[in-house]
Design a protein around this motif. Sequence first.
Motif, mmCIF file in Angstrom:
data_model
loop_
_atom_site.group_PDB
_atom_site.id
_atom_site.type_symbol
_atom_site.label_atom_id
_atom_site.label_comp_id
_atom_site.label_asym_id
_atom_site.label_seq_id
_atom_site.Cartn_x
_atom_site.Cartn_y
_atom_site.Cartn_z
ATOM 1 N N THR A 292 -6.484 -2.610 -0.875
ATOM 2 C CA THR A 292 -5.679 -3.749 -1.345
ATOM 3 C C THR A 292 -6.601 -4.794 -1.965
ATOM 4 N N ASP A 320 7.756 -8.287 -0.015
ATOM 5 C CA ASP A 320 7.275 -7.057 -0.656
ATOM 6 C C ASP A 320 7.792 -6.972 -2.090
ATOM 7 N N PRO A 322 6.318 -5.608 -6.204
ATOM 8 C CA PRO A 322 5.258 -4.767 -6.799
ATOM 9 C C PRO A 322 3.956 -5.532 -7.035
ATOM 10 N N THR A 325 -0.301 -7.939 -3.632
ATOM 11 C CA THR A 325 -1.566 -7.197 -3.509
ATOM 12 C C THR A 325 -2.152 -7.260 -2.106
ATOM 13 N N ASN A 328 0.511 -3.903 -0.999
ATOM 14 C CA ASN A 328 0.403 -2.684 -1.800
ATOM 15 C C ASN A 328 -1.030 -2.479 -2.292
#
Length: 394
Positions: A292, A320, A322, A325, A328
Amino acid sequence: MSEHETRPEDLEPDQAQPEDDYEYVPGGRRRKGRGLKGCLAVLIALVVLVGGFWFALTRGVDWVSDQFTGPDDYPGPGTGSVEFTVNEGDTVAQMGRNLKEQGVTKSVQAFIDAAAGEPDSSGIQVGAYELQKEMKASDALEVLIDPANLIGFPTVTIPEGLRLTEIVSTLAENTDFPKAAWDRALQQPDKLGLPDYAEGNAEGYLFPATYEIKPGMKPVAILKTMVARWREAADAAQLEAKAEELGHTPAELMIIASLVEAEGRGEDMPKIARVIYNRLDGPGDKGGTNGTLGIDAAIAYGLGLSPGSTELTPEQLAEDTPYNTRINAGLPPTPIEAPGDDAIAAAANPADGGWYYYVTVDLSTGETKFYEDYDGFLEGRDEYKAYCETSDRC
């Protein structure tokens, strides 16, 4: 009656003249003239003859005058003020027509003749000039051939690090085109010159710089100019070739460049780029990052928050998207803002180092420290907290 006088009744039937063709006079009858009709015909013929002569005479005088006096021209020096624009592709004749239309010169030919006698007229530059009404053509030409007289076009400056929405707002505020016109232009990515790997999204590809808004330029043309300027920066950094060397795509390098722009400044940019690459490509468990990036600027972008947010709430950090960072691993799906030359160059040429963390410990100076492990990061975080206790920048 004279013996030589012929009477009508003495003529053969086919020789006899109509009665109307004779008139009575003392001493006998004689042949009648044409009367009013005849006079009118003669008069018309004279008018035509005199008119033709007059036309030929005046045309001849005009021709002779043109040979010796030249085309119509104002004596000058002129009055008032006129902003005159030389457009891209204008010929001398077109300039002359535009000058006459704006009341600067009296005739097109006067300007053409003046330019024909001036070798420097071939170097007239595109741009705006201050002229006057009713100028002598040669005086107007003298102004136009001197680049020092260029007024310059309106400009708009796009700073580094702006998001696409902010760029559109800046353009709308500083041009005659509303936001809707820019949005429509962005919906035509095939006309903007975007690379295929941008996938039609201009985020990150409208290069931050100062642009002249020339007469006749519309949103598509302006955005195309901005993308062309990005292309120059990408070529200077050898973006495509460097991406292959680094094992990434050009699109990924542009995302990295945008993250570097958001996070660093000056000489720190290549180091920040190296931290990103280390986290992406290094051992997943190194320093506890698990691949990450932990870049909060990307999280803020995904949440639609204004840029520059340094402190996100626990709830925001946990959301959450896209672009989160922290949750994900890997890169966000698109650039998050417009990187400049330095950030693109840093993404293409990261510094050498084993860093996985960095902390800006002084917001006023931008001092940033880099660490290879989590313990070092904790030290930097404590230093930042101490700074914030005495600074209103936090």
